[in-house]
Design a protein around this motif. Structure first.
Motif, short mmCIF file in Angstrom:
data_model
loop_
_atom_site.label_atom_id
_atom_site.label_comp_id
_atom_site.label_asym_id
_atom_site.label_seq_id
_atom_site.Cartn_x
_atom_site.Cartn_y
_atom_site.Cartn_z
N GLU A 47 0.84 -1.35 -0.10
CA GLU A 47 -0.11 0.00 0.07
C GLU A 47 0.83 1.30 -0.07
O GLU A 47 0.38 2.17 -0.70
N LEU A 48 1.84 1.27 0.78
CA LEU A 48 2.89 2.27 0.76
C LEU A 48 3.39 2.61 -0.58
O LEU A 48 3.51 3.59 -1.13
N GLU A 49 3.92 1.49 -1.25
CA GLU A 49 4.41 1.58 -2.59
C GLU A 49 3.51 2.12 -3.78
O GLU A 49 3.80 2.93 -4.55
N ASN A 50 2.28 1.86 -3.28
CA ASN A 50 1.28 2.66 -4.35
C ASN A 50 1.29 3.99 -4.48
O ASN A 50 0.79 4.76 -5.25
N THR A 51 1.51 4.78 -3.25
CA THR A 51 1.51 6.18 -3.11
C THR A 51 2.81 6.80 -3.99
O THR A 51 2.42 7.95 -4.33
N TRP A 52 3.80 5.97 -4.36
CA TRP A 52 4.66 6.69 -5.20
C TRP A 52 4.77 6.30 -6.60
O TRP A 52 5.59 6.44 -7.51
N ILE A 53 3.84 5.47 -6.75
CA ILE A 53 3.93 4.56 -8.31
C ILE A 53 3.42 5.93 -9.33
O ILE A 53 2.34 6.40 -8.84
N GLN A 54 4.09 6.07 -10.61
CA GLN A 54 3.51 6.98 -11.34
C GLN A 54 3.28 6.37 -12.62
O GLN A 54 3.98 6.05 -13.39
N PRO A 55 2.15 5.72 -12.89
CA PRO A 55 1.80 4.95 -13.79
C PRO A 55 2.03 5.53 -15.38
O PRO A 55 1.76 6.94 -15.34
N GLN A 56 2.18 4.80 -16.30
CA GLN A 56 2.22 5.27 -17.69
C GLN A 56 1.39 5.04 -18.48
O GLN A 56 1.35 5.50 -19.82
N ALA A 57 0.13 4.12 -18.13
CA ALA A 57 -0.71 3.95 -19.06
C ALA A 57 -2.03 3.58 -18.34
O ALA A 57 -1.96 3.49 -16.98
N ILE A 58 -3.09 3.62 -18.79
CA ILE A 58 -4.46 3.33 -17.94
C ILE A 58 -4.93 2.02 -18.64
O ILE A 58 -4.97 1.87 -19.99
N PHE A 59 -5.10 1.08 -18.00
CA PHE A 59 -5.41 -0.66 -18.43
C PHE A 59 -6.79 -0.58 -17.96
O PHE A 59 -7.00 -0.71 -16.58
N VAL A 60 -7.79 -0.60 -18.88
CA VAL A 60 -9.44 -1.01 -18.40
C VAL A 60 -9.71 -2.30 -18.76
O VAL A 60 -9.53 -2.77 -19.86
#
Length: 199
Positions: A47-60
Motif C-alpha cells: 500500500e505504501l508503494e502505491n503512493t509513489w507509483i507514477q503509472p505510464q498507461a491506463i489499463f481498463v
C-alpha cells in the motif's frame, strides 16, 4: 587509594539468567502471531508503494459497460496517458464513449484477444513490456479488483510492471475468495508453461 575496575563481559559470555528469561518470554509472545507478521508487513509495504507509483498507461478491464464509462472519465483527467482496453465493448461504441469524454483517439488502444480476467493480462503483458511500460492504472469495479490485482501482480509483476488500482463503486458484493485463489493458480501456471487456459 583502591580503584574499582569494571571488566567488560566478553561477547561470547552467556547472557545473565534474567535477560535470557526476558528474551524467551518475548519469543513465546511473538510465536503465535508470527504467521500474521509477514502478510501484514507485505500488505503495508504494497500500500505504501502505491503512493509513489507514477503509472505510464491506463489499463481498463472489459466485461461491463460501467468500466469503460468510468475509464473514459478517468482518462479525461490524465490526458497524456495512453488507454488500453482489453476485450471491452465493440470498437464503435468504445470509441464514442471515450470521444465523448474528450479522450484523443490516438490515445485509445483496443484489444479483443482476452476471454476472461487472466487473459486480460496475459494477452497484453508482452505488448506493455515491449513499449517500456513499467506501471499502469488498473481500472475495474470494486467487487472485481481483488482478483484482478492478484492476477496483475503475478502476470505483470513477472515483467516488472506494477499495477495501481482505480475502482468505482459497483454496488455488488466482493467476489468470493475462491475465484481469486483459482485465477492466482492459473496465473502461476501461465508463468510456468505459457498457457493461460480460459473459461
Amino acid at each position: 587509594m583502591a580503584h574499582n575496575h569494571i571488566i567488560p563481559r566478553s561477547p561470547s559470555s552467556p547472557l545473565p539468567n534474567h535477560r535470557r528469561r526476558h528474551r524467551w518470554r518475548l519469543l513465546k509472545l511473538l510465536l503465535p502471531i508470527s504467521p500474521l507478521i509477514l502478510p501484514i508487513a507485505w500488505f503495508g509495504y504494497r500500500e505504501l508503494e502505491n503512493t509513489w507509483i507514477q503509472p505510464q498507461a491506463i489499463f481498463v478491464l472489459g466485461g461491463e459497460e460501467e468500466r469503460e464509462i468510468f475509464g473514459a472519465k478517468f482518462a479525461h483527467i490524465h490526458p497524456n496517458l495512453p488507454v488500453w482496453i482489453s476485450s471491452g465493448a465493440p470498437p464503435g461504441y468504445a470509441k464514442r464513449v471515450f470521444k465523448k469524454a474528450g479522450v484523443s483517439p490516438e490515445n485509445l488502444h483496443l484489444d479483443y484477444r482476452a476471454i476472461d480476467t487472466v487473459t486480460n493480462f496475459t494477452t497484453l503483458v508482452d505488448r506493455f513490456e515491449s513499449k517500456g511500460i513499467t506501471s499502469v492504472y488498473l481500472v475495474t469495479s470494486d467487487d472485481h479488483i481483488h482478483r484482478a490485482r492478484a492476477i496483475g501482480e503475478i502476470v505483470f509483476g513477472s515483467r516488472g510492471i506494477k499495477v495501481k488500482p482505480v475502482t468505482f463503486v459497483s454496488g455488488r458484493p466482493v467476489e468470493p475468495v475462491r475465484k481469486t485463489v483459482r485465477d492466482s493458480f492459473r496465473s502461476l501456471f501461465w508463468l510456468a508453461t505459457g498457457y493461460a487456459g480460459g473459461k
